[in-house]
Design an enzyme around this catalytic site. Structure first.
Site, PDB file in Angstrom:
ATOM      1  N   LEU A 202     -40.846  21.788 -33.301  1.00  0.00           N
ATOM      2  CA  LEU A 202     -42.004  21.020 -33.213  1.00  0.00           C
ATOM      3  C   LEU A 202     -42.418  20.541 -31.729  1.00  0.00           C
ATOM      4  CD1 LEU A 202     -41.695  17.948 -33.243  1.00  0.00           C
ATOM      5  CD2 LEU A 202     -40.928  18.151 -35.508  1.00  0.00           C
TER       6      LEU A 202
ATOM      7  N   ALA B 195     -51.298  26.201 -14.764  1.00  0.00           N
ATOM      8  CA  ALA B 195     -50.379  25.361 -13.619  1.00  0.00           C
ATOM      9  C   ALA B 195     -50.869  23.858 -13.520  1.00  0.00           C
ATOM     10  CB  ALA B 195     -51.135  26.164 -12.281  1.00  0.00           C
TER      11      ALA B 195
ATOM     12  N   CYS C 114     -37.539  17.402 -23.777  1.00  0.00           N
ATOM     13  CA  CYS C 114     -36.589  18.590 -24.222  1.00  0.00           C
ATOM     14  C   CYS C 114     -36.553  19.569 -23.073  1.00  0.00           C
ATOM     15  CB  CYS C 114     -37.499  19.200 -25.355  1.00  0.00           C
ATOM     16  SG  CYS C 114     -37.422  18.209 -26.880  1.00  0.00           S
TER      17      CYS C 114
ATOM     18  N   THR D 248     -31.120  19.601 -31.118  1.00  0.00           N
ATOM     19  CA  THR D 248     -30.984  20.562 -30.264  1.00  0.00           C
ATOM     20  C   THR D 248     -29.583  20.465 -29.562  1.00  0.00           C
ATOM     21  OG1 THR D 248     -33.059  20.644 -29.776  1.00  0.00           O
ATOM     22  CG2 THR D 248     -31.719  21.872 -28.103  1.00  0.00           C
TER      23      THR D 248
ATOM     24  N   PHE E 193     -48.489  28.276 -22.285  1.00  0.00           N
ATOM     25  CA  PHE E 193     -47.513  27.920 -21.303  1.00  0.00           C
ATOM     26  C   PHE E 193     -47.915  28.376 -19.811  1.00  0.00           C
ATOM     27  CE2 PHE E 193     -46.023  26.672 -24.964  1.00  0.00           C
ATOM     28  CZ  PHE E 193     -45.323  25.250 -24.933  1.00  0.00           C
TER      29      PHE E 193
ATOM     30  N   LYS F 199     -36.615  -0.065 -35.406  1.00  0.00           N
ATOM     31  CA  LYS F 199     -37.273   1.200 -35.696  1.00  0.00           C
ATOM     32  C   LYS F 199     -37.433   1.176 -37.370  1.00  0.00           C
ATOM     33  CE  LYS F 199     -36.196   4.051 -31.867  1.00  0.00           C
ATOM     34  NZ  LYS F 199     -35.494   5.297 -31.460  1.00  0.00           N
TER      35      LYS F 199
END
Ligand code: NAD
Length: 425
Positions: free
Chosen positions: A153, A252, A260, A121, A249, A35
């Site tokens: 984000l 369906a 996440c 998180t 959100f 990376k």
């Protein structure tokens, strides 16, 4: 400010580049050599629209550098952002091994006052845990402060989201750290929520879990609508126009996935259990989400016959949503695995994801050739614009299963296809 980003994944790379845009000098640190090598040459190791151009810009102007040298990177920077992964552990709670390792490295290498900011998180109490681990690893008592500053984000629109957040949350008990964080974010035109680190940590989980709850709600409602031959898109529209609900959100589909929502909902469930206050509503959210692919496979079996052994199914879309290459917890793979269990022959396609799935084909035409059915799993624009007339002669049977309710049902039915969506009547 001299800023160090630890963990140059989706969040770390985006965050670092946003700070460059704000005029800061940034170092990106990662343990993954590949990376770092890619980033040093201006190449993004993941797909995120618009980000590679920004990376090249700030490499050329020497605003950002990348390194594997943890010791030097920690010593030379004042503001350290922890952006490492916090994957799901065996019992559903967040695995903090990467965060603890970073905290230990900071403790071992701290040489003057620093502010340590957690963007990853992390569960309630992690700011205290980080403080403890740093202190345990220090050889001399050098002062530092820990701040919780969760990231909101979304992959696929990371740049826009990070540049235009709805709010910024800063959780700290230190006046010095708060002043530094206010200065860092002074150019943002959004509310800043200043609070205790524990509240800040909870805000992130509460937000993601609420969004997952909306998805499971509309998905379970869709199953009822399906039985009643009601178009769930009309219902979403009708309720989403209520500003107290909002339209986001409420689509369906095949259920939420990604790196996440699944892990964050489970982590909050686990936190609640540990406190003796189980959140039953979130347990239902998880169950509905797990049931959604099963409901969809049943549609396939009802239409094609319960034995899928000699059936060839073309699966379009592998990422968990459009505009990202992230396949973590992607509903596509849940569906593929279930179809494989039913011994169906699978052919797969994705415009960006090129590895990791069985029988991948470079073009949509090759993928659908000889297929009994086509299943749309990801809402890529490429699949919205399909030329159904030219696909028709390639397929063995004309079944379309639209897991994203994104195909023009009337149009394809006129062409002779059999269309099945998620309560898309
Ligand atoms: P990621 O897996 O893409 O990146 C994490 C990086 O950290 C990896 O490159 C890994 O090599 C590196 N790393 C691990 N340990 C390290 C160490 N000791 N030193 C240096 N580097 C180290 O993860 P991500 O998707 O960017 O997520 C990071 C955090 O942000 C997670 O907690 C996630 O929940 C949270 N988050 C993610 C998103 C998202 O959309 N991806 C959005 C908001 C918040």
């Amino acid at each position: 400010m001299k800023i160090l980003i630890i963990g140059t994944g989706y969040v770390g790379t985006t965050t670092g580049l946003i700070f460059c845009e704000l005029g800061h000098k940034v170092t990106g640190l990662d343990l993954d050599e590949q990376k770092i090598q890619a980033l040093q040459t201006g190449k993004l190791h993941f797909y995120e629209p618009g980000l590679e151009a920004l990376l090249k810009k700030h490499i050329d102007s020497h605003n950002i550098t990348f390194t594997k040298d943890t010791e030097t990177a920690i010593k030379e920077n004042d503001l350290i952002f922890i952006c490492v992964g916090t994957p799901q552990g065996p019992n559903g709670s967040a695995d903090l091994i990467f965060v603890k390792n970073v905290a230990a490295s900071i403790g071992q290498n701290i040489n003057h006052y620093k502010v340590i900011v957690t963007k990853s998180t992390v569960p309630v109490g992690t700011a205290t845990l980080i403080t403890k681990v740093i202190e345990e690893n220090q050889t001399a008592p050098i002062p530092f402060d820990v701040v919780s500053n969760p990231e909101f984000l979304r992959e696929g629109s990371a740049l826009q989201d990070a540049l235009n957040p709805d709010r910024i949350v800063i959780g700290t008990t230190s006046e010095t750290a708060r002043t530094i964080m206010r200065e860092l974010y002074k150019d943002f035109d959004c509310p800043i929520v200043e609070t205790h680190p524990k509240a800040s940590e909870m805000i992130k989980y509460a937000a993601n879990s609420f969004l997952a709850l909306k998805i499971s709600y509309i998905n379970e409602l869709a199953r009822v609508c399906d039985n009643l031959a009601i178009n769930v898109k009309d219902v979403s529209n009708g309720i989403g126009l209520d500003h107290r609900i909002n339209p986001h959100f409420l689509k369906a589909g095949l259920g939420y996935g990604g790196s996440c929502f699944p892990k964050d909902v489970n982590a909050l469930i686990q936190t609640a259990k540990e406190q003796g206050n189980p959140i039953s509503i979130l347990e239902a959210v998880v169950k509905v989400n797990a049931d959604q692919p099963v409901y969809f496979i049943e549609k396939v079996k009802q239409a094609l016959g319960s034995d899928l052994k000699n059936k060839t199914i073309a699966v379009l879309g592998l990422s968990f949503k459009a505009n990202t290459d992230d396949t973590r917890e992607s509903p596509s793979f849940i569906l593929i695995n279930r179809l494989l269990e039913e011994q169906a022959t699978i052919k797969t396609h994705d415009p960006i994801v090129k590895m990791g799935a069985p029988h991948q084909f470079p073009t949509i035409e090759e993928t659908v050739a000889g297929a009994d059915a086509l299943v749309i799993c990801t809402d890529w624009d490429d699949y919205k614009q399909l030329d159904w007339e030219s696909l028709k002669p390639l397929m063995k049977q004309l079944y379309i299963f639209d897991g994203r309710n994104m195909i023009d049902k009337e149009k394809v039915e006129k062409l002779g296809f059999y269309y099945f969506g998620v309560a898309n009547h």
